[in-house]
Design an enzyme around this catalytic site. Structure first.
Site, PDB file in Angstrom:
ATOM      1  N   MET A   1       1.081  -2.345  12.153  1.00 20.98           N
ATOM      2  CA  MET A   1      -0.091  -3.170  12.897  1.00 20.98           C
ATOM      3  C   MET A   1       0.384  -2.812  14.446  1.00 20.98           C
ATOM      4  O   MET A   1       0.834  -3.457  15.206  1.00 20.98           O
ATOM      5  CB  MET A   1       0.697  -4.590  13.108  1.00 20.98           C
ATOM      6  CG  MET A   1       0.742  -4.842  11.257  1.00 20.98           C
ATOM      7  SD  MET A   1      -1.243  -4.336  10.674  1.00 20.98           S
ATOM      8  CE  MET A   1      -1.907  -6.313  10.476  1.00 20.98           C
TER       9      MET A   1
ATOM     10  N   HIS B   1      -8.081  -1.372   6.403  1.00 25.15           N
ATOM     11  CA  HIS B   1      -8.861  -2.483   6.612  1.00 25.15           C
ATOM     12  C   HIS B   1      -9.205  -3.053   5.536  1.00 25.15           C
ATOM     13  O   HIS B   1      -9.684  -3.073   5.083  1.00 25.15           O
ATOM     14  CB  HIS B   1      -9.515  -2.042   8.362  1.00 25.15           C
ATOM     15  CG  HIS B   1      -9.362  -3.599   8.407  1.00 25.15           C
ATOM     16  ND1 HIS B   1      -8.221  -3.890   9.918  1.00 25.15           N
ATOM     17  CD2 HIS B   1     -11.154  -4.424   8.800  1.00 25.15           C
ATOM     18  CE1 HIS B   1      -8.574  -5.038   9.884  1.00 25.15           C
ATOM     19  NE2 HIS B   1     -10.150  -5.616   9.910  1.00 25.15           N
TER      20      HIS B   1
ATOM     21  N   ASN C   1       0.903  -1.323   0.331  1.00 26.93           N
ATOM     22  CA  ASN C   1      -0.138   0.017   0.316  1.00 26.93           C
ATOM     23  C   ASN C   1       0.906   1.661   0.233  1.00 26.93           C
ATOM     24  O   ASN C   1       0.593   2.103  -0.675  1.00 26.93           O
ATOM     25  CB  ASN C   1      -1.151  -0.013   1.143  1.00 26.93           C
ATOM     26  CG  ASN C   1      -2.223  -0.771   0.459  1.00 26.93           C
ATOM     27  OD1 ASN C   1      -3.209  -0.185  -0.024  1.00 26.93           O
ATOM     28  ND2 ASN C   1      -2.313  -1.902   1.875  1.00 26.93           N
TER      29      ASN C   1
HETATM   30  C1  GAR Z   1      -3.306  -4.417   3.955  1.00 23.84           C
HETATM   31  O1  GAR Z   1      -3.992  -5.265   3.165  1.00 23.84           O
HETATM   32  C2  GAR Z   1      -4.257  -3.630   5.422  1.00 23.84           C
HETATM   33  O2  GAR Z   1      -5.457  -3.139   4.816  1.00 23.84           O
HETATM   34  C3  GAR Z   1      -3.927  -3.930   6.156  1.00 23.84           C
HETATM   35  O3  GAR Z   1      -2.527  -4.636   6.701  1.00 23.84           O
HETATM   36  C4  GAR Z   1      -2.005  -5.176   5.435  1.00 23.84           C
HETATM   37  C5  GAR Z   1      -0.778  -4.086   4.623  1.00 23.84           C
HETATM   38  O4  GAR Z   1      -0.238  -4.942   3.424  1.00 23.84           O
HETATM   39  N1  GAR Z   1      -3.903  -3.855   7.153  1.00 23.84           N
HETATM   40  C6  GAR Z   1      -4.624  -4.040   8.561  1.00 23.84           C
HETATM   41  O5  GAR Z   1      -4.849  -5.258   9.248  1.00 23.84           O
HETATM   42  C7  GAR Z   1      -5.067  -2.865   9.738  1.00 23.84           C
HETATM   43  N2  GAR Z   1      -5.495  -3.835  10.816  1.00 23.84           N
HETATM   44  P1  GAR Z   1       1.070  -3.785   2.733  1.00 23.84           P
HETATM   45  O6  GAR Z   1       1.600  -3.549   3.612  1.00 23.84           O
HETATM   46  O7  GAR Z   1       1.356  -4.848   1.514  1.00 23.84           O
HETATM   47  O8  GAR Z   1       0.395  -2.606   2.280  1.00 23.84           O
END
Ligand code: GAR
Length: 199
Positions: free
Chosen positions: A92, A111, A14
């Site tokens: 996190m 999320h 992201n």
């Molecule tokens: C994403 O899917 C985000 O929505 C989630 O962690 C992932 C990070 O992926 N966030 C949560 O679960 C927050 N509670 P990335 O490091 O590839 O962006």
């Protein structure tokens, strides 16, 4: 240009989507990604930030007495860098009042579920385990709760027969990478308001 800090703990896909979108048209966003804050020194997002030429601030939260002390250090860095917006992208960790007080209404999170369903860790697995037919993605303003706070945008993702955590995660991430830059742009431009409870 508004200065954005992206907070991440993991792979940073992201972060990548946001950094690519914003650097592609900074004048449309009226913003730049100025800093990546990372609480996991081994996270791949650090390599991504370096490759993109974006400054990193890397922390070992366990080395602090408590969460507030950690965040005071982070806040000092944000203020030194004149950061206007905080965008959590797979960060996190629950945010405390130290950062919330300084960035009220200017901190957002993404999320991988249709909140308030399936907050917390492993939201994609939670949805599969429950057996829902539709899940999705939520972008919201951050408050003191875990994945709570006023909702800015949501997209549904249909769960197909035979989906595994990996196949579903792939579709959810594709939606995230499109939705998050769009929401960030509209929020910074003042074209997006959080939804109000109607109860
Ligand atoms: C994403 O899917 C985000 O929505 C989630 O962690 C992932 C990070 O992926 N966030 C949560 O679960 C927050 N509670 P990335 O490091 O590839 O962006």
């Amino acid at each position: 240009l508004a200065r954005i800090a992206i907070f991440a703990s993991g792979s940073g896909s992201n972060f990548q989507a946001l950094a690519d979108a914003i650097s592609h048209e900074p004048e449309a966003y009226q913003a730049e990604v100025a800093l990546v804050v990372c609480d996991k020194p081994s996270a791949y997002v650090i390599e991504r930030a370096k490759a993109a030429g974006i400054e990193t601030a890397i922390y070992h939260p366990k080395q602090y007495e408590n969460r507030a002390a950690y965040e005071r250090d982070v806040l000092a860095r944000l203020q030194a860098e004149n950061i206007d917006w905080i965008v959590l992208a797979g960060y996190m960790r629950i945010v405390t009042p130290v950062l919330l007080a300084a960035y009220a209404g200017r901190m957002l999170n993404i999320h991988p579920s249709l909140l308030p369903a399936f907050p917390g860790l492993h939201a994609i697995k939670q949805a599969l385990d429950y057996g829902v037919r539709v899940t999705g993605v939520t972008v919201h303003l951050v408050d003191e709760g875990m994945d709570t706070g006023p909702i800015l945008a949501q997209r549904a993702v249909v769960i197909e027969d035979g989906d595994t955590e990996d196949t579903l995660a792939e579709r959810i991430h594709a939606v995230e990478h499109e939705l998050y830059p769009q929401v960030v742009k509209e929020l910074i431009q003042g074209r997006l308001q959080p939804s109000q409870p109607r109860g």
